[in-house]
Design a protein around this motif. Structure first.
Motif, short mmCIF file in Angstrom:
data_model
loop_
_atom_site.label_atom_id
_atom_site.label_comp_id
_atom_site.label_asym_id
_atom_site.label_seq_id
_atom_site.Cartn_x
_atom_site.Cartn_y
_atom_site.Cartn_z
N LEU A 1 -13.33 29.33 -26.77
CA LEU A 1 -12.39 28.24 -26.50
C LEU A 1 -10.95 28.63 -26.80
N THR A 2 -10.72 29.25 -27.95
CA THR A 2 -9.35 29.61 -28.33
C THR A 2 -8.75 30.58 -27.32
N GLY A 3 -9.49 31.59 -26.93
CA GLY A 3 -9.00 32.56 -25.96
C GLY A 3 -8.79 31.96 -24.58
N THR A 4 -9.69 31.06 -24.17
CA THR A 4 -9.55 30.41 -22.87
C THR A 4 -8.31 29.52 -22.84
N ARG A 5 -8.10 28.79 -23.91
CA ARG A 5 -6.91 27.94 -24.00
C ARG A 5 -5.63 28.78 -23.99
N ALA A 6 -5.61 29.87 -24.74
CA ALA A 6 -4.43 30.74 -24.79
C ALA A 6 -4.16 31.38 -23.43
N PHE B 1 -0.23 19.92 -20.07
CA PHE B 1 -1.28 20.53 -19.25
C PHE B 1 -2.31 21.23 -20.12
N VAL B 2 -1.84 22.04 -21.06
CA VAL B 2 -2.76 22.77 -21.93
C VAL B 2 -3.59 21.81 -22.78
N MET B 3 -2.98 20.72 -23.22
CA MET B 3 -3.72 19.72 -23.99
C MET B 3 -4.81 19.07 -23.13
N ALA B 4 -4.49 18.75 -21.89
CA ALA B 4 -5.48 18.16 -20.98
C ALA B 4 -6.63 19.13 -20.72
N VAL B 5 -6.29 20.39 -20.46
CA VAL B 5 -7.32 21.41 -20.25
C VAL B 5 -8.18 21.54 -21.50
N ASN B 6 -7.56 21.57 -22.66
CA ASN B 6 -8.31 21.70 -23.91
C ASN B 6 -9.27 20.52 -24.09
N GLN C 1 -13.08 3.10 -32.47
CA GLN C 1 -14.10 3.83 -31.71
C GLN C 1 -14.00 5.32 -32.00
N VAL C 2 -15.14 5.92 -32.32
CA VAL C 2 -15.16 7.37 -32.55
C VAL C 2 -15.32 8.05 -31.20
N GLY C 3 -14.39 8.93 -30.87
CA GLY C 3 -14.45 9.66 -29.60
C GLY C 3 -14.04 8.79 -28.43
N GLY C 4 -14.25 9.34 -27.23
CA GLY C 4 -13.99 8.59 -26.01
C GLY C 4 -12.58 8.67 -25.48
N ARG C 5 -11.76 9.54 -26.05
CA ARG C 5 -10.36 9.62 -25.60
C ARG C 5 -10.08 10.80 -24.66
N GLY C 6 -11.02 11.69 -24.50
CA GLY C 6 -10.80 12.89 -23.69
C GLY C 6 -10.44 12.58 -22.25
N ILE C 7 -11.25 11.76 -21.59
CA ILE C 7 -10.99 11.42 -20.18
C ILE C 7 -9.68 10.65 -20.07
N ILE D 1 -6.86 13.20 -20.39
CA ILE D 1 -6.78 14.05 -19.20
C ILE D 1 -6.04 13.31 -18.08
N ARG D 2 -6.38 12.05 -17.89
CA ARG D 2 -5.74 11.26 -16.82
C ARG D 2 -4.26 11.03 -17.08
N ARG D 3 -3.87 10.91 -18.32
CA ARG D 3 -2.48 10.60 -18.64
C ARG D 3 -1.59 11.82 -18.82
N LEU D 4 -2.16 12.93 -19.17
CA LEU D 4 -1.36 14.13 -19.42
C LEU D 4 -1.10 14.95 -18.16
N THR D 5 -1.84 14.70 -17.09
CA THR D 5 -1.67 15.46 -15.85
C THR D 5 -1.07 14.57 -14.78
#
Length: 138
Positions: A23-28, A47-52, A103-109, A112-116
């Motif tokens: 993950l670290t290498g892919t993100r970098a 963009f990098v945050m959304a990808v991560n 709520q625990v979790g559930g913020r990824g999607i 992604i929608r807001r950062l791109t």
């Protein structure tokens, strides 16, 4: 094949498989390639945050491994992330609101929608493909 112009799509700028240990290498590498192809400042960070977020979701919820591909199309950077998991429940994709603070979790999607500049999700029992778009200007 680019059906609009009848031309073959250009080869990706980045095409890599990833898992927890990479993950670290892919993100970098994503950050390096995106920076070299026109994303700067907060647009690069977003963009990098959304990808991560997408990478972490794949590792955590979708079988632990996936594939990331990155292209440039004029003044847009395009990212495709595929996984091999069971798919995303429809309710997760339909709910566009910010999850409650309790709520625990559930913020990824949501992130992604807001950062791109655009995100599309194609999901089913054989896996999920996420397409993200970020304009290199603006």
């Amino acid at each position: 094949m680019n059906s609009e112009r009848g031309e073959a799509d250009p080869p990706p700028l980045l095409d890599t498989f990833f898992e927890q240990d990479t993950l670290t290498g892919t993100r970098a590498e994503t950050q390096r390639v995106a920076g070299e192809n026109g994303l700067i400042s907060t647009r690069l960070v977003d963009f990098v945050m959304a990808v991560n977020e997408c990478l972490v979701n794949v590792v955590t919820h979708a079988g632990g491994r996936g594939r990331l591909r990155l292209w440039r199309d004029g003044e847009r950077l395009l990212c495709e992330i595929r996984d091999f998991g069971p798919g995303i429940p429809a309710s997760y994709l339909e709910d566009t609101g910010l999850p409650a603070p309790s709520q625990v979790g559930g913020r990824g999607i949501w992130l992604i929608r807001r950062l791109t500049d655009g995100a599309a999700f194609a999901t089913g029992p054989a896996g999920t493909t996420v397409h993200m778009v970020m304009k290199t200007t603006g």
